[in-house]
Design a protein around this motif. Sequence first.
Motif, PDB file in Angstrom:
ATOM      1  N   ARG A 161       0.830  -1.206   0.000  1.00  0.00           N
ATOM      2  CA  ARG A 161       0.000   0.000   0.000  1.00  0.00           C
ATOM      3  C   ARG A 161       0.867   1.259   0.000  1.00  0.00           C
ATOM      4  O   ARG A 161       0.544   2.266  -0.642  1.00  0.00           O
ATOM      5  N   LEU A 162       1.968   1.186   0.730  1.00  0.00           N
ATOM      6  CA  LEU A 162       2.912   2.309   0.772  1.00  0.00           C
ATOM      7  C   LEU A 162       3.472   2.593  -0.616  1.00  0.00           C
ATOM      8  O   LEU A 162       3.580   3.755  -1.039  1.00  0.00           O
ATOM      9  N   ALA A 163       3.816   1.539  -1.339  1.00  0.00           N
ATOM     10  CA  ALA A 163       4.370   1.698  -2.690  1.00  0.00           C
ATOM     11  C   ALA A 163       3.351   2.295  -3.645  1.00  0.00           C
ATOM     12  O   ALA A 163       3.680   3.153  -4.479  1.00  0.00           O
ATOM     13  N   VAL A 164       2.087   1.875  -3.514  1.00  0.00           N
ATOM     14  CA  VAL A 164       1.027   2.407  -4.375  1.00  0.00           C
ATOM     15  C   VAL A 164       0.801   3.889  -4.099  1.00  0.00           C
ATOM     16  O   VAL A 164       0.693   4.709  -5.017  1.00  0.00           O
ATOM     17  N   ILE A 165       0.753   4.255  -2.808  1.00  0.00           N
ATOM     18  CA  ILE A 165       0.552   5.657  -2.430  1.00  0.00           C
ATOM     19  C   ILE A 165       1.719   6.507  -2.912  1.00  0.00           C
ATOM     20  O   ILE A 165       1.536   7.633  -3.380  1.00  0.00           O
ATOM     21  N   GLU A 166       2.931   5.966  -2.794  1.00  0.00           N
ATOM     22  CA  GLU A 166       4.121   6.694  -3.222  1.00  0.00           C
ATOM     23  C   GLU A 166       4.036   7.070  -4.704  1.00  0.00           C
ATOM     24  O   GLU A 166       4.522   8.124  -5.124  1.00  0.00           O
ATOM     25  N   LYS A 167       3.384   6.219  -5.491  1.00  0.00           N
ATOM     26  CA  LYS A 167       3.227   6.474  -6.925  1.00  0.00           C
ATOM     27  C   LYS A 167       2.085   7.436  -7.232  1.00  0.00           C
ATOM     28  O   LYS A 167       1.861   7.807  -8.380  1.00  0.00           O
ATOM     29  N   GLY A 168       1.360   7.835  -6.169  1.00  0.00           N
ATOM     30  CA  GLY A 168       0.303   8.823  -6.365  1.00  0.00           C
ATOM     31  C   GLY A 168      -1.083   8.258  -6.550  1.00  0.00           C
ATOM     32  O   GLY A 168      -1.987   8.957  -7.001  1.00  0.00           O
ATOM     33  N   TYR A 169      -1.289   6.981  -6.180  1.00  0.00           N
ATOM     34  CA  TYR A 169      -2.597   6.350  -6.317  1.00  0.00           C
ATOM     35  C   TYR A 169      -3.151   5.957  -4.955  1.00  0.00           C
ATOM     36  O   TYR A 169      -2.392   5.705  -4.018  1.00  0.00           O
ATOM     37  N   TYR A 170      -4.471   5.863  -4.875  1.00  0.00           N
ATOM     38  CA  TYR A 170      -5.107   5.304  -3.691  1.00  0.00           C
ATOM     39  C   TYR A 170      -5.040   3.791  -3.783  1.00  0.00           C
ATOM     40  O   TYR A 170      -5.337   3.219  -4.833  1.00  0.00           O
ATOM     41  N   PRO A 171      -4.668   3.104  -2.694  1.00  0.00           N
ATOM     42  CA  PRO A 171      -4.687   1.637  -2.715  1.00  0.00           C
ATOM     43  C   PRO A 171      -6.117   1.132  -2.863  1.00  0.00           C
ATOM     44  O   PRO A 171      -7.009   1.585  -2.158  1.00  0.00           O
ATOM     45  N   GLU A 172      -6.324   0.211  -3.776  1.00  0.00           N
ATOM     46  CA  GLU A 172      -7.646  -0.359  -3.985  1.00  0.00           C
ATOM     47  C   GLU A 172      -7.756  -1.682  -3.246  1.00  0.00           C
ATOM     48  O   GLU A 172      -6.797  -2.165  -2.649  1.00  0.00           O
ATOM     49  N   VAL A 173      -8.944  -2.282  -3.282  1.00  0.00           N
ATOM     50  CA  VAL A 173      -9.145  -3.577  -2.642  1.00  0.00           C
ATOM     51  C   VAL A 173      -8.201  -4.606  -3.262  1.00  0.00           C
ATOM     52  O   VAL A 173      -7.627  -5.444  -2.587  1.00  0.00           O
ATOM     53  N   THR A 174      -8.036  -4.546  -4.578  1.00  0.00           N
ATOM     54  CA  THR A 174      -7.127  -5.449  -5.294  1.00  0.00           C
ATOM     55  C   THR A 174      -5.729  -4.833  -5.352  1.00  0.00           C
ATOM     56  O   THR A 174      -5.165  -4.627  -6.425  1.00  0.00           O
ATOM     57  N   VAL A 175      -5.166  -4.560  -4.182  1.00  0.00           N
ATOM     58  CA  VAL A 175      -3.914  -3.815  -4.123  1.00  0.00           C
ATOM     59  C   VAL A 175      -2.763  -4.563  -4.791  1.00  0.00           C
ATOM     60  O   VAL A 175      -1.858  -3.940  -5.369  1.00  0.00           O
ATOM     61  N   TRP A 176      -2.783  -5.905  -4.759  1.00  0.00           N
ATOM     62  CA  TRP A 176      -1.667  -6.643  -5.345  1.00  0.00           C
ATOM     63  C   TRP A 176      -1.651  -6.555  -6.867  1.00  0.00           C
ATOM     64  O   TRP A 176      -0.590  -6.670  -7.492  1.00  0.00           O
ATOM     65  N   GLU A 177      -2.812  -6.345  -7.478  1.00  0.00           N
ATOM     66  CA  GLU A 177      -2.836  -6.094  -8.918  1.00  0.00           C
ATOM     67  C   GLU A 177      -2.184  -4.753  -9.223  1.00  0.00           C
ATOM     68  O   GLU A 177      -1.465  -4.603 -10.218  1.00  0.00           O
ATOM     69  N   GLN A 178      -2.441  -3.768  -8.375  1.00  0.00           N
ATOM     70  CA  GLN A 178      -1.790  -2.467  -8.536  1.00  0.00           C
ATOM     71  C   GLN A 178      -0.277  -2.590  -8.370  1.00  0.00           C
ATOM     72  O   GLN A 178       0.500  -2.045  -9.159  1.00  0.00           O
ATOM     73  N   VAL A 179       0.142  -3.314  -7.320  1.00  0.00           N
ATOM     74  CA  VAL A 179       1.574  -3.443  -7.026  1.00  0.00           C
ATOM     75  C   VAL A 179       2.293  -4.211  -8.129  1.00  0.00           C
ATOM     76  O   VAL A 179       3.432  -3.885  -8.490  1.00  0.00           O
ATOM     77  N   LYS A 180       1.638  -5.216  -8.669  1.00  0.00           N
ATOM     78  CA  LYS A 180       2.247  -5.992  -9.758  1.00  0.00           C
ATOM     79  C   LYS A 180       2.593  -5.094 -10.931  1.00  0.00           C
ATOM     80  O   LYS A 180       3.613  -5.282 -11.609  1.00  0.00           O
ATOM     81  N   ARG A 181       1.759  -4.086 -11.136  1.00  0.00           N
ATOM     82  CA  ARG A 181       1.979  -3.151 -12.243  1.00  0.00           C
ATOM     83  C   ARG A 181       2.963  -2.043 -11.870  1.00  0.00           C
ATOM     84  O   ARG A 181       3.797  -1.646 -12.684  1.00  0.00           O
ATOM     85  N   LEU A 182       2.896  -1.563 -10.617  1.00  0.00           N
ATOM     86  CA  LEU A 182       3.671  -0.398 -10.206  1.00  0.00           C
ATOM     87  C   LEU A 182       5.011  -0.740  -9.570  1.00  0.00           C
ATOM     88  O   LEU A 182       6.001  -0.029  -9.769  1.00  0.00           O
ATOM     89  N   GLU A 183       5.034  -1.809  -8.752  1.00  0.00           N
ATOM     90  CA  GLU A 183       6.256  -2.200  -8.031  1.00  0.00           C
ATOM     91  C   GLU A 183       6.411  -3.724  -8.089  1.00  0.00           C
ATOM     92  O   GLU A 183       6.165  -4.425  -7.107  1.00  0.00           O
ATOM     93  N   PRO A 184       6.803  -4.271  -9.236  1.00  0.00           N
ATOM     94  CA  PRO A 184       6.863  -5.733  -9.384  1.00  0.00           C
ATOM     95  C   PRO A 184       7.789  -6.420  -8.390  1.00  0.00           C
ATOM     96  O   PRO A 184       7.570  -7.588  -8.054  1.00  0.00           O
ATOM     97  N   GLU A 185       8.814  -5.731  -7.887  1.00  0.00           N
ATOM     98  CA  GLU A 185       9.734  -6.356  -6.934  1.00  0.00           C
ATOM     99  C   GLU A 185       9.030  -6.677  -5.613  1.00  0.00           C
ATOM    100  O   GLU A 185       9.292  -7.716  -5.000  1.00  0.00           O
ATOM    101  N   ILE A 186       8.156  -5.787  -5.169  1.00  0.00           N
ATOM    102  CA  ILE A 186       7.412  -6.038  -3.939  1.00  0.00           C
ATOM    103  C   ILE A 186       6.402  -7.161  -4.159  1.00  0.00           C
ATOM    104  O   ILE A 186       6.196  -8.012  -3.292  1.00  0.00           O
ATOM    105  N   HIS A 187       5.787  -7.193  -5.330  1.00  0.00           N
ATOM    106  CA  HIS A 187       4.874  -8.283  -5.666  1.00  0.00           C
ATOM    107  C   HIS A 187       5.616  -9.614  -5.652  1.00  0.00           C
ATOM    108  O   HIS A 187       5.080 -10.650  -5.212  1.00  0.00           O
ATOM    109  N   LYS A 188       6.853  -9.615  -6.099  1.00  0.00           N
ATOM    110  CA  LYS A 188       7.671 -10.833  -6.102  1.00  0.00           C
ATOM    111  C   LYS A 188       7.919 -11.328  -4.681  1.00  0.00           C
ATOM    112  O   LYS A 188       7.891 -12.533  -4.414  1.00  0.00           O
ATOM    113  N   LEU A 189       8.154 -10.413  -3.736  1.00  0.00           N
ATOM    114  CA  LEU A 189       8.349 -10.800  -2.338  1.00  0.00           C
ATOM    115  C   LEU A 189       7.113 -11.516  -1.807  1.00  0.00           C
ATOM    116  O   LEU A 189       7.208 -12.545  -1.123  1.00  0.00           O
ATOM    117  N   TYR A 190       5.959 -10.978  -2.113  1.00  0.00           N
ATOM    118  CA  TYR A 190       4.708 -11.579  -1.657  1.00  0.00           C
ATOM    119  C   TYR A 190       4.526 -12.978  -2.248  1.00  0.00           C
ATOM    120  O   TYR A 190       4.141 -13.921  -1.541  1.00  0.00           O
TER     121      TYR A 190
END
Length: 295
Positions: A161-190
């Motif tokens: 959620r922090l990574a999504v907000i940092e990019k200027g977006y509100y975290p959505e319910v499907t936050v991991w779909e957002q992260v996969k697009r915006l911060e793939p490295e964090i998605h990889k950790l998950y």
Amino acid sequence: MEEMMRALYQDKTGDADTAAVVTMERRGHDDVSTDYFDAVILIIKENGRRQWEIKHYEADGVTAAVHIVATEQIDEWLTHGTNRRAVEWMVRGRVVYDRDEFMKNYRRHLNTFPEEKRQTKIGMEFSRLVRRYADGRSLFASGHYLDAYNQIVHALHHLARLAVIEKGYYPEVTVWEQVKRLEPEIHKLYSELTSGREPLEKRLELLLLANEFEMTTKVKLGSAHLLSIMEEAEEAWSVEDLKERVSFHDYSLDITLLLEYLVQRGVLRVILKETKGRGIQHRLYKAKRVPEAED
């Protein structure tokens, strides 16, 4: 269903304080976005008599939940992330009434995410990240691997959620779909934590190291809101004064841990002040980048 929904909200559109009406229909048997109701109607009120009122209806086997919500309550949910379903309704719902383009402007506001609100939300997510990580590391050290796993999953959610907000977006319910697009490295950790093939203990050990590294890179970002508060005054802050000051921003519960973490990271310095007790001193805090006033 359309006729039923119209009957439930139509009279509200005539009220002077109704800003917008949004509807959301259930998409399938397993869809929980409407709390298993066939439809949700969100009626947004300006200067509402009550902050949030819920009513349940049924007609010919069709169910509907009506949420009458004040704009102040919507803002609180959005800032504190305490009702992500409502945010989803606001973002994805069908606007059936929109006085003076309230919803159009609100959705534009969501897309721009003002800097002040973004910084506040980052501070909240960072404090929760520090708490979850610390609890997870402690449980791991004690050999409670399943409990540690639970904490680290939560820590990764806050990091996401922090990574999504940092990019200027509100975290959505499907936050991991957002992260996969915006911060793939964090998605990889998950993905490594939840679906990796190595033993749980090994996965946790690696994830704790990776999580600590990610936290270190985000210390400046995550502490910016707290530092902006501390810089309002020249003198050092007591923990009680800071707790009261950030209580509105929903991270006062973790303020002690957050302060100590920032001291360890060199962001804050400790100022000791004499008390009446012999050899006992008050512990106060000051941002390192703010020079101390000369005595």
